[in-house]
Design a protein around this motif. Structure first.
Motif, PDB file in Angstrom:
ATOM      1  N   GLN A  26       0.834  -1.204   0.000  1.00 55.01           N
ATOM      2  CA  GLN A  26       0.000   0.000   0.000  1.00 55.01           C
ATOM      3  C   GLN A  26       0.869   1.255   0.000  1.00 55.01           C
ATOM      4  O   GLN A  26       0.536   2.244  -0.655  1.00 55.01           O
ATOM      5  N   ALA A  27       1.967   1.229   0.727  1.00 51.61           N
ATOM      6  CA  ALA A  27       2.875   2.381   0.751  1.00 51.61           C
ATOM      7  C   ALA A  27       3.470   2.620  -0.633  1.00 51.61           C
ATOM      8  O   ALA A  27       3.514   3.764  -1.112  1.00 51.61           O
ATOM      9  N   ILE A  28       3.909   1.557  -1.276  1.00 52.07           N
ATOM     10  CA  ILE A  28       4.491   1.680  -2.620  1.00 52.07           C
ATOM     11  C   ILE A  28       3.464   2.243  -3.598  1.00 52.07           C
ATOM     12  O   ILE A  28       3.783   3.120  -4.410  1.00 52.07           O
ATOM     13  N   GLU A  29       2.214   1.778  -3.492  1.00 55.00           N
ATOM     14  CA  GLU A  29       1.150   2.278  -4.364  1.00 55.00           C
ATOM     15  C   GLU A  29       0.940   3.778  -4.204  1.00 55.00           C
ATOM     16  O   GLU A  29       0.648   4.477  -5.165  1.00 55.00           O
ATOM     17  N   ARG A  30       1.104   4.291  -2.988  1.00 52.38           N
ATOM     18  CA  ARG A  30       0.842   5.700  -2.703  1.00 52.38           C
ATOM     19  C   ARG A  30       2.080   6.578  -2.856  1.00 52.38           C
ATOM     20  O   ARG A  30       2.008   7.781  -2.693  1.00 52.38           O
ATOM     21  N   ALA A  31       3.191   5.958  -3.168  1.00 57.91           N
ATOM     22  CA  ALA A  31       4.441   6.707  -3.338  1.00 57.91           C
ATOM     23  C   ALA A  31       4.898   6.697  -4.790  1.00 57.91           C
ATOM     24  O   ALA A  31       6.087   6.748  -5.075  1.00 57.91           O
ATOM     25  N   GLY A  32       3.958   6.618  -5.685  1.00 59.71           N
ATOM     26  CA  GLY A  32       4.319   6.790  -7.084  1.00 59.71           C
ATOM     27  C   GLY A  32       3.861   5.730  -8.041  1.00 59.71           C
ATOM     28  O   GLY A  32       4.188   5.795  -9.216  1.00 59.71           O
ATOM     29  N   SER A  33       3.082   4.750  -7.601  1.00 56.55           N
ATOM     30  CA  SER A  33       2.582   3.792  -8.582  1.00 56.55           C
ATOM     31  C   SER A  33       1.109   4.048  -8.844  1.00 56.55           C
ATOM     32  O   SER A  33       0.704   5.190  -9.023  1.00 56.55           O
ATOM     33  N   LYS A  34       0.264   3.052  -8.797  1.00 58.85           N
ATOM     34  CA  LYS A  34      -1.110   3.208  -9.275  1.00 58.85           C
ATOM     35  C   LYS A  34      -1.991   4.164  -8.479  1.00 58.85           C
ATOM     36  O   LYS A  34      -2.986   4.648  -8.994  1.00 58.85           O
ATOM     37  N   ALA A  35      -1.658   4.460  -7.244  1.00 56.35           N
ATOM     38  CA  ALA A  35      -2.463   5.404  -6.456  1.00 56.35           C
ATOM     39  C   ALA A  35      -1.873   6.816  -6.498  1.00 56.35           C
ATOM     40  O   ALA A  35      -2.234   7.669  -5.694  1.00 56.35           O
ATOM     41  N   GLY A  36      -0.988   7.080  -7.419  1.00 57.69           N
ATOM     42  CA  GLY A  36      -0.359   8.395  -7.513  1.00 57.69           C
ATOM     43  C   GLY A  36       0.738   8.556  -6.484  1.00 57.69           C
ATOM     44  O   GLY A  36       1.277   7.583  -5.978  1.00 57.69           O
ATOM     45  N   ASN A  37       1.088   9.794  -6.190  1.00 53.84           N
ATOM     46  CA  ASN A  37       2.128  10.060  -5.204  1.00 53.84           C
ATOM     47  C   ASN A  37       1.583  11.072  -4.202  1.00 53.84           C
ATOM     48  O   ASN A  37       1.282  12.212  -4.550  1.00 53.84           O
ATOM     49  N   LYS A  38       1.454  10.637  -2.964  1.00 49.05           N
ATOM     50  CA  LYS A  38       0.874  11.485  -1.929  1.00 49.05           C
ATOM     51  C   LYS A  38       1.794  12.637  -1.527  1.00 49.05           C
ATOM     52  O   LYS A  38       1.334  13.626  -0.960  1.00 49.05           O
ATOM     53  N   GLY A  39       3.079  12.537  -1.836  1.00 48.50           N
ATOM     54  CA  GLY A  39       3.980  13.673  -1.618  1.00 48.50           C
ATOM     55  C   GLY A  39       3.638  14.810  -2.564  1.00 48.50           C
ATOM     56  O   GLY A  39       3.593  15.981  -2.164  1.00 48.50           O
ATOM     57  N   ALA A  40       3.370  14.468  -3.820  1.00 51.41           N
ATOM     58  CA  ALA A  40       2.949  15.475  -4.804  1.00 51.41           C
ATOM     59  C   ALA A  40       1.603  16.069  -4.397  1.00 51.41           C
ATOM     60  O   ALA A  40       1.407  17.292  -4.470  1.00 51.41           O
ATOM     61  N   ASP A  41       0.682  15.207  -3.959  1.00 50.07           N
ATOM     62  CA  ASP A  41      -0.634  15.694  -3.525  1.00 50.07           C
ATOM     63  C   ASP A  41      -0.511  16.661  -2.350  1.00 50.07           C
ATOM     64  O   ASP A  41      -1.217  17.671  -2.287  1.00 50.07           O
ATOM     65  N   ALA A  42       0.380  16.354  -1.413  1.00 48.79           N
ATOM     66  CA  ALA A  42       0.571  17.227  -0.248  1.00 48.79           C
ATOM     67  C   ALA A  42       1.149  18.578  -0.674  1.00 48.79           C
ATOM     68  O   ALA A  42       0.766  19.617  -0.133  1.00 48.79           O
ATOM     69  N   ALA A  43       2.060  18.572  -1.639  1.00 48.30           N
ATOM     70  CA  ALA A  43       2.626  19.828  -2.138  1.00 48.30           C
ATOM     71  C   ALA A  43       1.549  20.672  -2.827  1.00 48.30           C
ATOM     72  O   ALA A  43       1.479  21.892  -2.629  1.00 48.30           O
ATOM     73  N   ILE A  44       0.696  20.028  -3.612  1.00 50.39           N
ATOM     74  CA  ILE A  44      -0.412  20.737  -4.267  1.00 50.39           C
ATOM     75  C   ILE A  44      -1.331  21.360  -3.215  1.00 50.39           C
ATOM     76  O   ILE A  44      -1.738  22.519  -3.333  1.00 50.39           O
ATOM     77  N   ALA A  45      -1.652  20.589  -2.181  1.00 49.42           N
ATOM     78  CA  ALA A  45      -2.513  21.109  -1.111  1.00 49.42           C
ATOM     79  C   ALA A  45      -1.864  22.313  -0.430  1.00 49.42           C
ATOM     80  O   ALA A  45      -2.542  23.300  -0.122  1.00 49.42           O
ATOM     81  N   ALA A  46      -0.548  22.251  -0.207  1.00 51.66           N
ATOM     82  CA  ALA A  46       0.161  23.365   0.434  1.00 51.66           C
ATOM     83  C   ALA A  46       0.113  24.618  -0.441  1.00 51.66           C
ATOM     84  O   ALA A  46      -0.126  25.723   0.059  1.00 51.66           O
ATOM     85  N   ILE A  47       0.328  24.462  -1.740  1.00 59.51           N
ATOM     86  CA  ILE A  47       0.281  25.604  -2.656  1.00 59.51           C
ATOM     87  C   ILE A  47      -1.121  26.215  -2.652  1.00 59.51           C
ATOM     88  O   ILE A  47      -1.292  27.430  -2.513  1.00 59.51           O
ATOM     89  N   ARG A  48      -2.117  25.368  -2.826  1.00 58.08           N
ATOM     90  CA  ARG A  48      -3.504  25.861  -2.877  1.00 58.08           C
ATOM     91  C   ARG A  48      -3.914  26.558  -1.581  1.00 58.08           C
ATOM     92  O   ARG A  48      -4.543  27.617  -1.599  1.00 58.08           O
ATOM     93  N   MET A  49      -3.570  25.957  -0.446  1.00 60.61           N
ATOM     94  CA  MET A  49      -3.960  26.551   0.837  1.00 60.61           C
ATOM     95  C   MET A  49      -3.204  27.849   1.116  1.00 60.61           C
ATOM     96  O   MET A  49      -3.767  28.783   1.685  1.00 60.61           O
ATOM     97  N   ALA A  50      -1.937  27.920   0.724  1.00 61.09           N
ATOM     98  CA  ALA A  50      -1.200  29.180   0.880  1.00 61.09           C
ATOM     99  C   ALA A  50      -1.882  30.271   0.068  1.00 61.09           C
ATOM    100  O   ALA A  50      -2.027  31.410   0.529  1.00 61.09           O
TER     101      ALA A  50
END
Length: 159
Positions: free
Chosen positions: A127-151
């Motif tokens: 599950q970690a591998i899936e969320r770190a760049g495979s089929k579930a995307g990358n949650k690090g990228a998602d967190a950066a997007i959220a930070a930009i949008r919220m700022a």
């Protein structure tokens, strides 16, 4: 009437914003992928590399303290937390995941700063591998997007 409603939803322009990223060292084979994606995402959306600071901490449990210090400094427009907690055979997972989550959330509210939350809390390595760049995307990228949008949202709300 709807055309007169003001809507604030935040943009994706990171130009001129200062970002801090706290990344845990524990499970670094996953966290390094989250961190790389977060940095790449900030740069792709206009952040300058000189405006990004990365702080490495031992694990997810230590993340809120580093996030709090960074928020209190006033040096950042937004922060990003990345880490990975994988469930084991003991309740340790519940304590670490819960404290990391509530700690980061309390810093955001206490300091009024945008924090993108990219700490994975998963049951398995797969599950970690899936969320770190495979089929579930990358949650690090998602967190950066959220930070930009919220700022961006917070800047609009301060006007």
């Amino acid at each position: 009437m709807a055309e007169h409603i003001k809507t604030i939803e935040g943009g994706l322009n990171a130009r001129g914003l200062r970002f801090g990223i706290v990344a845990s060292r524990f499970n670094d084979f996953i966290v390094d992928r989250l961190l790389g994606a977060a940095v790449d995402t900030l740069l792709e959306h206009g952040a300058d590399a000189a405006d990004i600071t990365v702080v490495r901490v031992p694990g997810a449990y230590e993340t809120p303290l580093a996030i709090r210090k960074m928020a209190a400094s006033g040096s950042y427009d937004a922060l990003v937390a990345v880490g990975c907690v994988i469930r084991g055979a003991t309740p340790h997972f519940d304590y670490v995941a819960g404290e990391a989550t509530s700690g980061v959330a309390s810093v955001s509210l206490e300091h009024g700063i945008a924090i993108g939350f990219g700490i994975l809390t998963v049951n398995t390595i797969e599950q970690a591998i899936e969320r770190a760049g495979s089929k579930a995307g990358n949650k690090g990228a998602d967190a950066a997007i959220a930070a930009i949008r919220m700022a961006s949202v917070l800047r609009e709300l301060e006007r």
